[in-house]
Design a protein around this motif. Structure first.
Motif, mmCIF file in Angstrom:
data_model
loop_
_atom_site.group_PDB
_atom_site.id
_atom_site.type_symbol
_atom_site.label_atom_id
_atom_site.label_comp_id
_atom_site.label_asym_id
_atom_site.label_seq_id
_atom_site.Cartn_x
_atom_site.Cartn_y
_atom_site.Cartn_z
ATOM 1 N N VAL A 1 0.861 -1.187 0.000
ATOM 2 C CA VAL A 1 0.000 0.000 0.000
ATOM 3 C C VAL A 1 0.896 1.234 0.000
ATOM 4 O O VAL A 1 1.748 1.376 0.874
ATOM 5 C CB VAL A 1 -0.913 0.031 1.251
ATOM 6 N N ASN B 1 -2.382 -1.494 -3.509
ATOM 7 C CA ASN B 1 -3.248 -0.320 -3.453
ATOM 8 C C ASN B 1 -2.403 0.944 -3.520
ATOM 9 O O ASN B 1 -1.552 1.175 -2.668
ATOM 10 C CB ASN B 1 -4.046 -0.383 -2.135
ATOM 11 N N VAL C 1 -6.238 -1.821 -6.637
ATOM 12 C CA VAL C 1 -6.965 -0.559 -6.570
ATOM 13 C C VAL C 1 -5.964 0.556 -6.835
ATOM 14 O O VAL C 1 -4.885 0.593 -6.246
ATOM 15 C CB VAL C 1 -7.639 -0.360 -5.196
ATOM 16 N N SER C 2 -6.317 1.451 -7.726
ATOM 17 C CA SER C 2 -5.426 2.547 -8.051
ATOM 18 C C SER C 2 -6.230 3.838 -8.071
ATOM 19 O O SER C 2 -7.283 3.899 -8.696
ATOM 20 C CB SER C 2 -4.796 2.290 -9.430
#
Lengths: 481, 447
Positions: B231, B259, B286-287
Motif C-alpha cells: 500500500v 493499493n 486498486v489505483s
C-alpha cells in the motif's frame, strides 16, 4: 416457449440482402486518376469553366497531401490508381420522365424497396436516386417546383442554377479541408442539390438513395443543401452496395448551409456492404459532412444510423456561427465481425447563446471496433454557449472494442459543457429477465439494443426509424453466442 | 529535422562528455540503457504541438533555452529566504535534494523507522546494484517520451526508497526537491525510485520548489513499484518558481492486490506538465489518481494520466479538478485502457474544470480505450463557471459576491483537499488556495 434451434440458425445465417449486382450496361472511364480524368469528368458533365478550374485546383492540392493516419482504424493502403473514377448506366442521358429510365434500374430500386414510380407511392418522400456515379432519377420534381424548391442532381443544378452552386460549393467544406474531401472536390461525379427558398417549409421528406453497383469504382458524390431564411427541410439518405471481395472507396462530401431561422434535419441510414464474417471486402466509407449555421436562430440536426461499411470514418459537424443557433448530433454506430467505425462529431461554437447536443451510442459485437471521436470547441466570443454530450458504448462479446476520444476546448468561462461516457456489457440480468418471460436471447439482445438506441431512433423520421430498427436487428444476428 | 538537431545537440554533447562520469557508469546494464535513451532522445527531438500528446502545450520555450547541467551545491540553501519550503520544519523524516543532488547534511534520516531504507540514488547504485537492476528504468518508458529519455540518459542523482517486506511505516517520508538561484539557467533531471515490498505500507510526499523568479528546467522521473499487497500513499506538491519549467513523469507499477493512491497538487511553474501512469499488472488492484490544479497569470498547467488495466478485477478511480484564473491555460488528458483480458474492470474518471476569468482556457480529453466486454467504465468532464444560483443563495444570506465566489471555489477544490491525509500538507495547500482567492482570509477564518 423455448426458442427453436432452427429459427436462430436461420437468423444467424441471414446474409446481407442488398448484395446483388445489377447487370446493366455501364459507361466507365479507365482505371486511374490524372488531370486528364478530372478534365474528362468535367467535360462529361458539360460543366462551366470555373467548375473545371475548381476541380483542377483541388486535384493539384490533393497531390501535395498525404493520407491521414490519426484515425483508430486499420486497413490496407488504398491504391488510388487502381480505381475507376466515373461509372454511369449507359441509358442515362436526357430523361424527361421516369418512363424512360432503364427498366433494369427501376427494378433494382424496387428490389431495394425504393419506389421511383410516383403513381404507386404511398409515402410522401421525394427521392433522388444515385446509381454509381450519376443521378438516375428524381421524383416529385414538379410538385416541389411549385413551391420554388429546387431538388435535383448537382449536375443538373450546375446547368440550371450555376450561380447558386458557385456561391455555395466549397463554402462549408473548402477544397483544402482534408485528404478525402479534396479528392472528392476533384473527382465528384454527382450528388443531390437542394435549395429551399425564403420562408418555405418543405412539404415532404427529401431523400437520396445511393447505390454502388460497378466493380472497382470509387463513389464520390457531393450533396449541397441550402436553406434560406425561415425555411425548413428534412433530408434522408440511404445507401447499399453489392457484395464483393475487394474493398471499394466511398468518399462523399455533404455541405449544409442554414440562414437566419432556417432548420435542416439530415438523417442517414448507412448500410454499405460491411464485408463478410472474415473481414473480406466491404466499403471504405470516408465521408466529410459539415453544416454551417450561418444565420441567427438557425438549427442543423444530424442523425445517423451506421450499420454498414467495413470502415466508417466520418464526423458530421456543425459550425454554430449565428447567434442562438443550435447543432445536434444523434448517432448509432454498430460494428460486427471485422467492421471498424471511427465516428463522431465536431461542434464549433462561434456565436452567442449557441447550443449543441451530442448523443452517441456505439455498439460493438464480434471483432468490431467502435470509436467515438468528437470535439466541442467553444471560442472566445461564444458567450453562454451550452453543450451536452453523452456517448455510451455497449460491448457484446469479448473480442470487440469500444473507445472514446472526446476533445473539449473551452475559451470562454460563461460556457457550460458536460460530457459523459459509459461503457458496459449488455446486462446479463436483463437478458435473463427476458428469457424468463419466454423471449429468446436473440430477441432479448435486439430489444435491449433498441432500447439503448431509443434516444437516437426517436429523432429519425418514422419510415427510417422502422428501417433502422430492422437493420440493427439484422446486423446483430449471429453475434450472440 | 535541422531544427530538432540544433536543439538536441547540446544534450547529446553533454551526454558524450559526461557519460563516463555519470553514476552507475560501471554497471553495463545502466550504461547501455543510458546510451539507448540518449539515442532515442536524439531521434525523437523535443515534441511540438503537432504531437497528439503535446497538442495544447507548446514547450518551445523549453526547447529553445540553452540550459546547463546542474552541479552539486555546497552550503545551506536556507539562507535564500525566497524559497518557501513548506513542511520542512515538521518532525517527519525528510530528504532534501538541491538542484537534483542528494544532500545528506540537509536531510533528516536519523530517526527513520525500522524497515525503510532511504538513500541517495548514487549510493544505491553502488550498494544495491542488484536490486536496482531489477527495477530502475524498467517502468518509465522512454520510447515515446523525449523527457523521460533525457532523464534516463542524464540523471546524476536522486532518491532511493526501499520499504521491506511486511513493514508498515506510519509516519510520512518527505522528499524535497529544491532548485536554487544559480549562475545560468540549469536543467535538473532527478530520479526517484520507490520500492514497496510485499505487504508493506508507506506514505511518501514529493515537493518541488525553487528560488523565486529563477528560470530552470526540472525534469524529474519517479518510478514506484508496489509488490503484492503493498500500500503506497503518494503525494506530489508542485510549487516551482513562477518562471520555471517543470516536466515530470510518475510511473507506477502495481502487482496483485496492491493499493496505490496519488494526490497531485499543481500550482507552480510557467509551464508544468505531469505524466502520471499506472500499470495494473495483477488482479484485484486498486489505483487512485486525484489532482488539484490551480492556475493564474499565463501559466500552462498540463496533466496527462494513463491507467493501464492489463489484468482483470481491478478498480481505478480518478478525480481531476482544475481552477483557472486570469490567462491561465489548463490541459487534461485522462486515458484509460482496458486490455482484452481485463474483465470485471471498474474504472471511473471525473474531470471538472472551473474557469474564473474570461481569458482562461481549458482543453480536456478524457479517453477510454476498451477491449474487454465485461467492464464498467465511465468518464465525465464538465467545464463551467460558478453556479450563479449558488452565489445568489449565499448573497441572500448577506455574504458579498467575492466572499461567495471564494467559498464556492474552495468547496470545488474540497474533494481533493479532503483526501490529503498528511495534516500539515493539507493545511499548507488550503492556505495556498486561500491566498489565491479574492476573500481567502474569510474562508481561512472559517476553516
Amino acid at each position: 416457449m423455448p426458442p427453436t434451434e432452427e429459427s436462430i440458425e436461420q437468423l444467424a445465417n441471414k446474409e446481407y440482402k442488398w448484395g446483388f449486382v445489377t447487370d446493366i450496361e455501364q459507361e466507365t472511364f479507365p482505371k486511374g486518376l490524372s488531370e486528364e480524368v478530372v478534365r474528362k469528368i468535367s467535360a462529361k458533365k458539360n460543366e462551366p469553366e470555373w467548375m473545371l478550374e475548381w476541380r483542377l485546383k483541388a486535384y493539384k492540392h490533393w497531390l501535395t497531401l498525404d493520407e491521414p493516419t490519426w484515425a483508430y482504424v486499420k486497413f490496407d493502403p488504398i491504391d488510388y490508381q487502381d480505381m475507376i473514377y466515373y461509372a454511369a448506366p449507359k441509358e442515362a442521358p436526357q430523361l424527361d420522365s421516369l418512363d424512360e429510365v432503364d427498366p433494369k434500374l427501376l427494378e433494382t430500386y424496387n428490389k431495394l424497396g425504393i419506389s421511383l414510380d410516383e403513381q404507386k407511392r404511398l409515402s410522401g418522400v421525394a427521392v433522388d436516386a444515385v446509381f454509381d456515379s450519376v443521378s438516375v432519377a428524381t421524383t416529385f420534381k414538379a410538385t416541389l417546383a411549385e413551391k420554388g424548391i429546387i431538388f435535383c442532381s448537382i449536375s443538373d443544378a450546375m446547368q440550371e442554377h450555376p450561380e447558386l452552386v458557385q456561391k455555395y460549393i466549397g463554402s462549408v467544406v473548402p477544397i483544402s479541408d482534408n485528404y478525402f474531401a479534396t479528392l472528392n472536390s476533384a473527382v465528384f461525379s454527382d450528388g443531390s442539390f437542394v435549395h429551399i427558398p425564403k420562408g418555405v417549409r418543405c412539404p415532404m421528406e427529401l431523400s437520396t438513395y445511393f447505390r454502388i453497383n460497378a466493380e472497382n469504382t470509387g463513389q464520390f458524390e457531393r450533396t449541397l443543401i441550402i436553406a434560406e431564411e425561415g425555411s425548413h427541410v428534412s433530408y434522408l439518405e440511404g445507401c447499399t452496395a453489392p457484395m464483393r471481395d475487394e474493398n471499394q472507396l466511398h468518399a462523399a462530401v455533404v455541405e449544409l448551409v442554414a440562414h437566419d431561422d432556417a432548420q435542416i434535419k439530415y438523417s442517414t441510414v448507412q448500410n454499405w456492404y460491411p464485408g463478410d464474417e472474415n473481414g473480406k471486402g466491404g466499403i471504405y466509407n470516408f465521408v466529410t459532412k459539415r453544416g454551417l449555421c450561418k444565420g441567427k436562430n438557425s438549427k442543423i440536426s444530424w442523425t445517423q444510423v451506421e450499420t454498414g461499411s467495413a470502415i466508417t470514418w466520418k464526423y458530421p459537424s456543425c459550425v454554430l456561427q449565428g447567434d442562438n443557433s443550435v447543432g445536434e448530433f444523434y448517432s448509432v454506430a454498430l460494428t460486427n465481425n471485422y467492421q471498424q467505425a471511427d465516428t463522431g462529431t465536431k461542434m464549433i461554437h462561434i456565436g452567442k447563446n449557441t447550443k449543441s447536443t451530442i448523443i452517441s451510442k456505439g455498439i460493438s459485437a464480434g471483432r468490431g471496433q467502435n470509436i467515438y471521436r468528437g470535439q466541442v470547441k467553444i471560442l472566445k466570443g461564444a458567450e453562454n454557449a451550452r453543450n451536452f454530450s453523452q456517448c455510451d458504448s455497449m460491448l457484446i462479446g469479448d473480442r470487440c472494442g469500444a473507445h472514446t476520444f472526446p476533445y473539449i476546448d473551452v475559451q470562454n468561462p460563461s460556457a457550460r459543457m458536460e460530457h459523459e461516457a459509459t461503457t458496459s456489457k449488455i446486462g446479463e440480468d436483463q437478458i435473463f429477465y427476458c428469457n424468463q418471460r419466454g423471449i429468446d436471447t436473440e430477441d432479448a439482445v435486439s430489444m435491449i439494443v433498441n432500447g439503448f438506441c431509443k434516444a437516437v431512433f426517436k429523432e429519425l423520421p418514422m419510415e427510417f426509424a422502422v428501417e433502422a430498427q430492422k437493420l440493427l436487428g439484422i446486423s446483430l444476428e449471429g453475434s450472440v453466442g | 529535422m535541422i531544427e530538432v538537431t540544433e536543439k538536441t545537440n547540446p544534450y547529446v554533447a553533454c551526454f558524450e562528455k559526461s557519460k563516463d562520469s555519470l553514476p552507475g557508469n560501471e554497471l553495463p546494464w545502466l550504461a547501455s540503457e543510458r546510451q539507448k535513451a540518449m539515442d532515442r532522445f536524439a531521434h525523437l527531438g523535443f515534441p511540438t504541438t503537432k504531437h497528439e500528446d503535446w497538442r495544447f502545450t507548446n514547450i518551445k520555450p523549453v526547447a529553445s533555452t540553452s540550459f546547463t547541467e546542474s552541479q552539486p551545491q555546497e552550503g545551506a540553501f536556507a539562507s535564500d529566504p525566497t524559497i518557501g519550503i513548506p513542511l520542512i520544519d515538521t518532525e517527519h523524516a525528510r530528504v532534501v535534494l538541491v538542484n537534483g543532488f542528494f544532500r545528506a547534511d540537509l536531510s533528516k534520516l536519523e530517526n527513520l523507522p525500522d524497515g525503510i531504507t532511504v538513500k541517495s540514488l548514487k549510493d544505491a547504485l553502488k550498494e544495491d546494484a542488484n536490486l536496482l537492476e531489477a527495477h530502475l528504468t524498467k517502468y518509465a518508458r522512454y520510447a515515446d517520451h523525449a523527457f523521460v529519455a533525457l532523464n534516463t540518459a542524464l540523471f546524476q542523482d536522486g532518491v532511493f526508497v526501499h520499504v521491506k517486506r511486511g513493514k508498515v511505516i506510519e509516519t510520512p517520508l518527505l522528499i524535497f526537491n529544491v532548485t536554487t538561484e544559480s549562475a545560468g539557467q540549469i536543467a535538473c533531471h532527478p530520479r526517484c525510485l520507490i520500492i514497496a515490498e510485499e505487504a508493506s505500507q508507506a506514505t511518501v510526499m514529493e515537493a518541488y520548489t525553487g528560488s523565486e523568479g529563477s528560470v530552470y528546467l526540472n525534469n524529474p522521473v519517479t518510478e514506484i513499484y508496489l509488490a503484492q499487497n503493498a500500500v503506497v500513499d503518494h503525494y506530489k506538491l508542485q510549487q516551482e518558481s513562477e518562471k520555471a519549467f517543470h516536466i515530470a513523469t510518475l510511473q507506477v507499477h502495481q502487482e496483485r492486490t496492491s493499493n496505490f493512491a496519488n494526490q497531485n497538487i499543481v500550482y507552480g511553474g510557467a509551464i508544468a506538465r505531469n505524466d502520471i501512469s499506472a500499470t495494473l499488472a495483477g488482479e484485484g488492484i486498486v489505483s487512485t489518481v486525484n489532482g488539484l490544479t490551480v492556475g493564474g497569470g499565463t501559466q500552462i498547467l498540463d496533466n496527462h494520466t494513463f491507467i493501464d488495466h492489463a489484468m482483470p478485477h481491478c478498480n481505478s478511480y480518478e478525480v481531476y479538478k482544475t481552477v483557472l484564473d486570469e490567462k491561465a491555460k489548463g490541459v487534461f488528458n485522462g486515458r484509460i485502457m482496458v486490455a482484452q483480458d481485463a474483465q470485471k474492470t471498474d474504472a471511473k474518471q471525473t474531470n471538472q474544470n472551473l474557469l474564473l476569468s474570461g481569458e482562461a482556457t481549458i482543453n480536456t480529453k478524457p479517453q477510454l480505450e476498451i477491449f474487454a466486454d465485461d467492464v464498467r467504465c465511465t468518464h465525465g468532464a464538465t467545464i463551467g463557471q460558478l453556479d450563479s444560483e449558488a452565489i445568489f443563495y449565499l448573497r441572500t444570506r448577506g455574504i458579498n459576491e467575492d466572499a461567495a465566489k471564494s467559498i464556492l471555489t474552495y468547496a470545488f477544490a474540497g474533494y481533493v483537499l479532503e483526501r490529503i491525509k498528511i495534516e500539515t500538507l493539507r493545511e499548507h495547500v488550503e492556505s495556498v488556495l486561500c491566498d489565491r482567492l479574492p476573500m481567502g482570509d474569510l474562508v481561512r477564518g472559517a476553516l
